[in-house]
Design a protein around this motif. Structure first.
Motif, PDB file in Angstrom:
ATOM      1  N   ILE A  56       0.821  -1.226   0.000  1.00 38.93           N
ATOM      2  CA  ILE A  56       0.000   0.000   0.000  1.00 38.93           C
ATOM      3  C   ILE A  56       0.855   1.277   0.000  1.00 38.93           C
ATOM      4  O   ILE A  56       0.972   1.957  -1.021  1.00 38.93           O
ATOM      5  N   ALA A  57       1.490   1.581   1.146  1.00 46.44           N
ATOM      6  CA  ALA A  57       2.304   2.806   1.196  1.00 46.44           C
ATOM      7  C   ALA A  57       3.406   2.807   0.135  1.00 46.44           C
ATOM      8  O   ALA A  57       3.637   3.828  -0.532  1.00 46.44           O
ATOM      9  N   PRO A  58       4.117   1.699  -0.065  1.00 46.33           N
ATOM     10  CA  PRO A  58       5.184   1.709  -1.080  1.00 46.33           C
ATOM     11  C   PRO A  58       4.669   2.095  -2.470  1.00 46.33           C
ATOM     12  O   PRO A  58       5.316   2.884  -3.160  1.00 46.33           O
ATOM     13  N   ILE A  59       3.516   1.586  -2.870  1.00 51.21           N
ATOM     14  CA  ILE A  59       2.997   1.936  -4.199  1.00 51.21           C
ATOM     15  C   ILE A  59       2.746   3.444  -4.284  1.00 51.21           C
ATOM     16  O   ILE A  59       3.085   4.092  -5.266  1.00 51.21           O
ATOM     17  N   GLY A 110      15.776   1.010   2.297  1.00 51.57           N
ATOM     18  CA  GLY A 110      15.281   2.281   1.781  1.00 51.57           C
ATOM     19  C   GLY A 110      16.316   3.383   1.921  1.00 51.57           C
ATOM     20  O   GLY A 110      16.570   4.150   0.983  1.00 51.57           O
ATOM     21  N   GLY A 111      16.920   3.463   3.117  1.00 54.99           N
ATOM     22  CA  GLY A 111      17.939   4.493   3.341  1.00 54.99           C
ATOM     23  C   GLY A 111      19.105   4.334   2.378  1.00 54.99           C
ATOM     24  O   GLY A 111      19.585   5.312   1.783  1.00 54.99           O
ATOM     25  N   PHE A 112      19.533   3.094   2.181  1.00 58.41           N
ATOM     26  CA  PHE A 112      20.675   2.837   1.295  1.00 58.41           C
ATOM     27  C   PHE A 112      20.344   3.242  -0.146  1.00 58.41           C
ATOM     28  O   PHE A 112      21.145   3.878  -0.836  1.00 58.41           O
ATOM     29  N   LEU A 311      11.229   2.822   2.605  1.00 56.40           N
ATOM     30  CA  LEU A 311      11.067   3.568   3.852  1.00 56.40           C
ATOM     31  C   LEU A 311       9.589   3.545   4.253  1.00 56.40           C
ATOM     32  O   LEU A 311       9.253   3.381   5.430  1.00 56.40           O
ATOM     33  N   GLY A 312       8.720   3.696   3.249  1.00 54.92           N
ATOM     34  CA  GLY A 312       7.285   3.624   3.524  1.00 54.92           C
ATOM     35  C   GLY A 312       6.901   2.275   4.112  1.00 54.92           C
ATOM     36  O   GLY A 312       6.152   2.202   5.097  1.00 54.92           O
TER      37      GLY A 312
END
Lengths: 575, 575
Positions: A56-59, A110-112, A311-312
């Protein structure tokens, strides 16, 4: 600003037509993603809702930051396997620590990715050569399918390498739950038939292509519905069939990844691996789809898009995600025009998370395992072995080693060895560059290999054409080669190095050239260069080599020949 | 047979003249080696006799298996430092375990070298680039000199990195033994003067060069004799001056390296490091000396020679050895003609080991430390920083990182980082190859960069000259570049890749070319190749690329231009 927020580009021209296309695509993708998300969560060792939350959030975030119009981001098979393998090293499956470690992995990943994107370091992903990726994906497919056998058999068995998994399965074989096995085998056979048999059959009946496609994609949904009903109707849960059970009816929760230095330290290397593999998979999908519409993706911005998506996932109860091949192709084929299709898919999944989760209570794990097995076996493709064998043995070695080590030692060791081996093999190849001794083709100004062509040579002159950039790995090779050549012929007075294929000379090679120059001078032999490229010449001018050179730099090899090969001495070589 | 036993070559022609020259050289080298061997043993943390033992059997074995006529094998400064650093990780200095670990290190190193030699893998040493070696040697010189300060001060202090060593020295500074300090400083100053002041002074007086040289070389012997006499005469040992003490009067003993898997495992990596560094140092010395007489060394056979020498050291109470720069140059300058000079040196040292060891009883450690400090400071050469800065920044980064990490983290981390960094920097450079868009120089058949020259171009045709071999690290770069270029110009109908500087196309690059081909086809654009080299063409013929190519392969770029650039569309570029 537009560079970092691609949504500003497509958002401005968004119209009713695009909206309608995107909505249709979103409905199709949502239906496909519900069983897939549950299954991949199972593969990652996480509760089923994690798979839906991770979609959800990633999309949504990818829709804002990503550059591909059709890429669908979410859990994928290989990344789920990598997650399972990494998280198992720090926590026991089923504990709260396990879920937190998965969040942390998504956070680090995500950070990387964002870091690489901001530093424009996307090229680092190129260290994964195509053969290594192909070998790794094939081996991963086998590992994933094997890891699902326990769900088909209804037994408990662990392991992260093929020998471990097979050993665990064999030692628990007597605990097989026969009803589970029946469900699992039937579902697997059905899904195989949908993929291999249904489509051709429908085609023969003259069904339109789109309908055929939808029927094939709906296969997993049908399997889910039928087996769920069967478990409910016959109360098979009481007979030991493992089911999904209670799934919270909720929107993605706000979660926090674990930030203890110990946990971060342990998960850093797996997170880098997941990032790079996910990025490579995602970029090749995105690039292929973009090309079909003459669009372009920006790989460095893709890093930021995928980084934001991960990150999401870290803050909404998910786990590492990337752009998936299957879901992206479905999205593209269903007519998605912009990332808004992804946003609508996210809304569809959110509704499913709130409203539909009670419906999967009786869904047997064996069905999910069957969908995974059928999906990943299409990843298994040993033809890469044949293809590389026929093309280049060094690539074959890299593939074979990656497959064997991934199966035998696990995913991390497999990829690391594959990358290391590709680099070593490349360095090995360039460490012994092709060096041809050349002579003049009579009647021309061309110089060719004396071993392949009838050419004019002069015993006092040796001309070597170096077919490789000179750098530390091959610098000493050239020293040895020249030393060997000049000690062979007593009449040698001059050596010419023909630099037409030398694209670079690094400091080690410069020092080797200086050493060659000094040694040849000690022997009373001149050293000359010819056909040095502009950029190489610019660099050499920064050194003392040219002023110390015991000879000249000739613009062309023919100039060198005219000056250094006396008419009298020239003779035709035997081929 | 002759290949593996070079002694059979030079042995047959050995005559009285060669014998007399070799004998003279052996006497000079023996005198020089006695204090040096003791000093290097001290540096390695071993009893003094280990240094002499390490010079006897290894020299003899190298004389049989080695290919250099003048190389003198034995303990050298850098390898002694590496030995100290490696052995300290497994045993306490002064214990029996420490000496056994040193033997094991020599054993592993010898075995590894022989293995590399038999497998003809000497090229692996090339992974140590010249800048990394230069940086490492400079940093080692500083570490070695610093490690000897404790002997000059007469204090106990350890450490294997510069901060550790300096910290330990400062915290023990109050324990300084002032007589030791006086001896140490005087000896150091004297030896510096011999090196820097005596030689010029003698030259000014018209002394013959050979005599000047011998006087300079005899400096350490003089310092040893004088300080030994001083300690004996004034009984300075009773005042806390640490002396060499009892050294057994014996030929090299028969010893056995430790073979426990635990010990072997711990010392394997340091042994590989010692082997490679020793081999690189030795080969460059041997090659330089061989060139002066137009002789040749065989690097792969050198591996076997040095390997045999180290195995010899392992079984005769020594520690890892290699061909040393100083001793080899002295040997060469003194007129050594064959490896027999080395054999005579071994006999000289054996006599010294039996007869002369009681004479060094009163020799102060401070004098040995002084000889080491003066010897190694000549290794310290920061000019490499300036040289690489002026020539290529990537090489500068490799040197600077090697120096800093060797000083800060120790020898192993320093070398490993240097090697890793050189490889990464090289891959980085080739990952973004120079790609020029070219056009036709009017009135010629030459094609040049459109950004540098006034050339003819056609809006429907893009020609890219790739100045690098194509392989996995830069394959995707080319994909992105082409994708970017063709989405810029709507009129583009054809893309030509000019392969004149492409020496190799690996499987990843092949797949990238296939992907480029498919994507361009999807866009209705043709993909063509021109000026493909023979070996590259041979390889491409093994694939489907050529048959699937959405375009042609042109022999020359001019052919491509004539076919693909319609007369009407051509126009001159602005530079």
């Amino acid at each position: 600003m537009h560079k970092y927020l691609p949504i500003l580009d497509w958002g401005r021209t968004y119209d009713r037509q695009a909206l309608s296309n995107d909505l249709i695509a979103a409905v199709i993708v949502t239906i496909m993603l519900i069983p897939q998300s549950l299954a991949y969560a199972l593969l990652a060792g996480l509760p089923p809702e994690a798979g839906i939350y991770a979609s959800i959030a990633p999309i949504l975030l990818y829709a804002i930051f990503g550059t591909s119009r059709a890429l669908a981001v979410g859990p994928v098979a290989v990344v789920s396997l990598l997650t399972a393998s990494a998280v198992a090293q720090v926590a026991e499956q089923g504990t709260a620590g396990y879920a937190v470690a998965a969040l942390t992995l998504a956070f680090l990943s995500g950070g990387f990715l964002v870091l690489l994107g901001v530093l424009r370091l996307g090229f680092l992903a190129n260290f994964l050569s195509h053969p290594v990726i192909a070998g790794f994906i094939t081996a991963s497919g086998i590992l994933i399918a094997t890891s699902q056998l326990k769900h088909i058999l209804g037994i408990g068995a662990g392991g992260h390498t093929l020998p471990e998994m097979l050993g665990a399965i064999f030692s628990h074989l007597d605990e097989t739950n026969w009803i589970t096995l029946l469900i699992g085998v039937t579902a697997t056979a059905f899904l195989f038939w949908v993929r291999k048999g249904l489509k051709p059959a429908l085609k023969r009946l003259g069904t339109p292509a789109l309908l055929t496609d939808i029927a094939a994609k709906a296969g997993p949904v049908a399997a889910v519905v039928v087996t769920t009903l069967a478990v409910w109707a016959f109360d098979l849960g009481a007979h030991g069939v493992r089911i999904v059970g209670e799934v919270p009816q909720s929107l993605p929760p706000f979660t926090l990844p674990g930030l203890s230095p110990d946990l971060l330290g342990k998960l850093l290397v797996p997170a880098i691996l997941i990032s790079v593999i996910g990025f490579v998979e995602s970029v090749s999908v995105a690039q292929t789809l973009a090309a079909k519409k003459r669009q372009r993706i920006d790989p460095d911005q893709e890093l930021i898009g995928l980084g934001a998506a991960n990150l999401g996932a870290a803050f909404t109860g998910g786990y590492p995600v990337t752009g998936g091949f299957a879901r992206s192709v479905v999205n593209f084929d269903a007519g998605a025009e912009t990332p808004a299709a992804g946003a609508f898919t996210a809304i569809g999944l959110a509704i499913a998370a709130v409203a539909l989760t009670p419906l999967v209570y009786f869904l047997p794990n064996a069905t999910l395992a069957a969908t995974i097995i059928v999906a990943v076996l299409s990843l298994v493709d040993f033809s890469i072995l044949k293809k590389t064998w026929g093309y280049a043995k060094s690539d074959f070695i890299a593939v074979a080693a990656t497959i064997l080590l991934t199966l035998g030692l696990g995913v991390e060791a497999g990829v690391a060895s594959g990358v290391g081996l590709s680099v070593l093999l490349h360095l090995y190849k360039t460490s012994r560059p092709h060096v041809a001794e050349v002579g003049l083709v009579p009647g021309t100004q061309h110089f060719r290999n004396i071993n392949r062509h009838k050419v004019l040579t002069d015993p006092s002159l040796v001309t070597l054409r170096v077919d490789e950039s000179l750098y530390f790995v091959n610098a000493r090779f050239l020293e040895d080669l020249i030393q060997k050549r000049v000690t062979e012929g007593c009449a040698i007075r001059n050596v010419v190095l023909m630099f037409s294929a030398v694209n670079d000379v690094d400091f080690s090679a410069l020092e080797s050239l200086e050493a060659i120059n000094h040694r040849l001078r000690d022997m009373g032999i001149g050293l000359h260069l010819s056909e040095v490229k502009g950029p190489v010449m610019d660099r050499l001018k920064l050194s003392h080599l040219l002023s110390d050179l015991n000879g000249e730099v000739f613009l062309s090899q023919y100039d060198a020949w005219q000056k250094l090969a006396p008419e009298a001495g020239r003779k035709l070589s035997a081929v």
